[in-house]
Motif scaffolding. Structure first.
Motif, PDB file in Angstrom:
ATOM      1  N   GLU A  44     126.988  19.295  42.785  1.00 11.40           N
ATOM      2  CA  GLU A  44     127.858  18.174  43.162  1.00 11.40           C
ATOM      3  C   GLU A  44     127.084  16.870  43.005  1.00 11.40           C
ATOM      4  O   GLU A  44     125.906  16.804  43.344  1.00 11.40           O
ATOM      5  N   ILE A  64     126.549  13.004  44.231  1.00 13.04           N
ATOM      6  CA  ILE A  64     126.838  12.135  45.365  1.00 13.04           C
ATOM      7  C   ILE A  64     127.707  10.991  44.848  1.00 13.04           C
ATOM      8  O   ILE A  64     127.323  10.309  43.885  1.00 13.04           O
ATOM      9  N   HIS A  66     119.934  22.198  45.668  1.00 14.67           N
ATOM     10  CA  HIS A  66     121.168  21.526  45.293  1.00 14.67           C
ATOM     11  C   HIS A  66     122.331  22.447  45.638  1.00 14.67           C
ATOM     12  O   HIS A  66     122.194  23.673  45.638  1.00 14.67           O
ATOM     13  N   HIS A  67     123.472  21.854  45.946  1.00 13.84           N
ATOM     14  CA  HIS A  67     124.665  22.646  46.249  1.00 13.84           C
ATOM     15  C   HIS A  67     125.058  23.463  45.020  1.00 13.84           C
ATOM     16  O   HIS A  67     124.781  23.088  43.890  1.00 13.84           O
ATOM     17  N   ILE A 121     114.696  23.149  50.045  1.00 13.39           N
ATOM     18  CA  ILE A 121     115.659  22.115  49.692  1.00 13.39           C
ATOM     19  C   ILE A 121     116.300  22.585  48.397  1.00 13.39           C
ATOM     20  O   ILE A 121     115.603  22.916  47.439  1.00 13.39           O
ATOM     21  N   ASP A 178     123.724  16.237  44.943  1.00 12.80           N
ATOM     22  CA  ASP A 178     123.700  16.435  46.379  1.00 12.80           C
ATOM     23  C   ASP A 178     122.884  17.685  46.696  1.00 12.80           C
ATOM     24  O   ASP A 178     122.920  18.671  45.960  1.00 12.80           O
ATOM     25  N   SER A 179     122.129  17.655  47.771  1.00 17.20           N
ATOM     26  CA  SER A 179     121.303  18.805  48.141  1.00 17.20           C
ATOM     27  C   SER A 179     121.377  19.037  49.646  1.00 17.20           C
ATOM     28  O   SER A 179     121.934  18.233  50.386  1.00 17.20           O
ATOM     29  N   HIS A 180     120.818  20.161  50.070  1.00 17.80           N
ATOM     30  CA  HIS A 180     120.807  20.504  51.485  1.00 17.80           C
ATOM     31  C   HIS A 180     119.483  21.168  51.846  1.00 17.80           C
ATOM     32  O   HIS A 180     118.774  21.677  50.983  1.00 17.80           O
ATOM     33  N   TYR A 181     119.167  21.124  53.132  1.00 17.98           N
ATOM     34  CA  TYR A 181     117.983  21.784  53.666  1.00 17.98           C
ATOM     35  C   TYR A 181     118.421  23.088  54.305  1.00 17.98           C
ATOM     36  O   TYR A 181     119.526  23.177  54.848  1.00 17.98           O
ATOM     37  N   ALA A 182     117.545  24.088  54.266  1.00 16.47           N
ATOM     38  CA  ALA A 182     117.832  25.347  54.947  1.00 16.47           C
ATOM     39  C   ALA A 182     116.513  25.931  55.458  1.00 16.47           C
ATOM     40  O   ALA A 182     115.462  25.778  54.827  1.00 16.47           O
TER      41      ALA A 182
END
Length: 84
Positions: free
Chosen positions: A56, A58, A51-52, A49, A65-69
């Motif tokens: 960024e 939210i 952060h962009h 997990i 803001d974050s993303h999973y990979a």
């Protein structure tokens, strides 16, 4: 926020890495590429997990803001340049 024994046991495992686990700064690689701003990594599951980048917020919150990979996750101690 309370945590259960199962959560505590999971996050205590060597293959689970978090920002505040007390093991120091580390570099995280996903499929051989270094990933910045990683807050969680599980080398057995192959999950991170992060952060962009650039960071960024939210909209309407104060949260990043974050993303999973998913992929081949490798975590290494961060090399510190002590200088001369």
């Amino acid at each position: 926020m309370s945590s259960t024994k199962a959560e505590t046991d999971y996050f205590a495992q060597d293959h689970v890495h978090t920002v505040d686990d007390g093991r120091g700064a580390r570099d995280v690689y996903l499929d051989g590429f270094k990933v910045n701003h990683v807050t969680f990594a599980d080398t057995q599951l192959g999950l991170i997990i992060a952060h962009h980048d650039p960071l960024e917020i939210i909209p309407g919150t104060e949260r990043l803001d974050s993303h999973y990979a998913w992929g081949d996750v490798r975590v290494e101690p961060k090399l510190v340049d002590v200088g001369e």
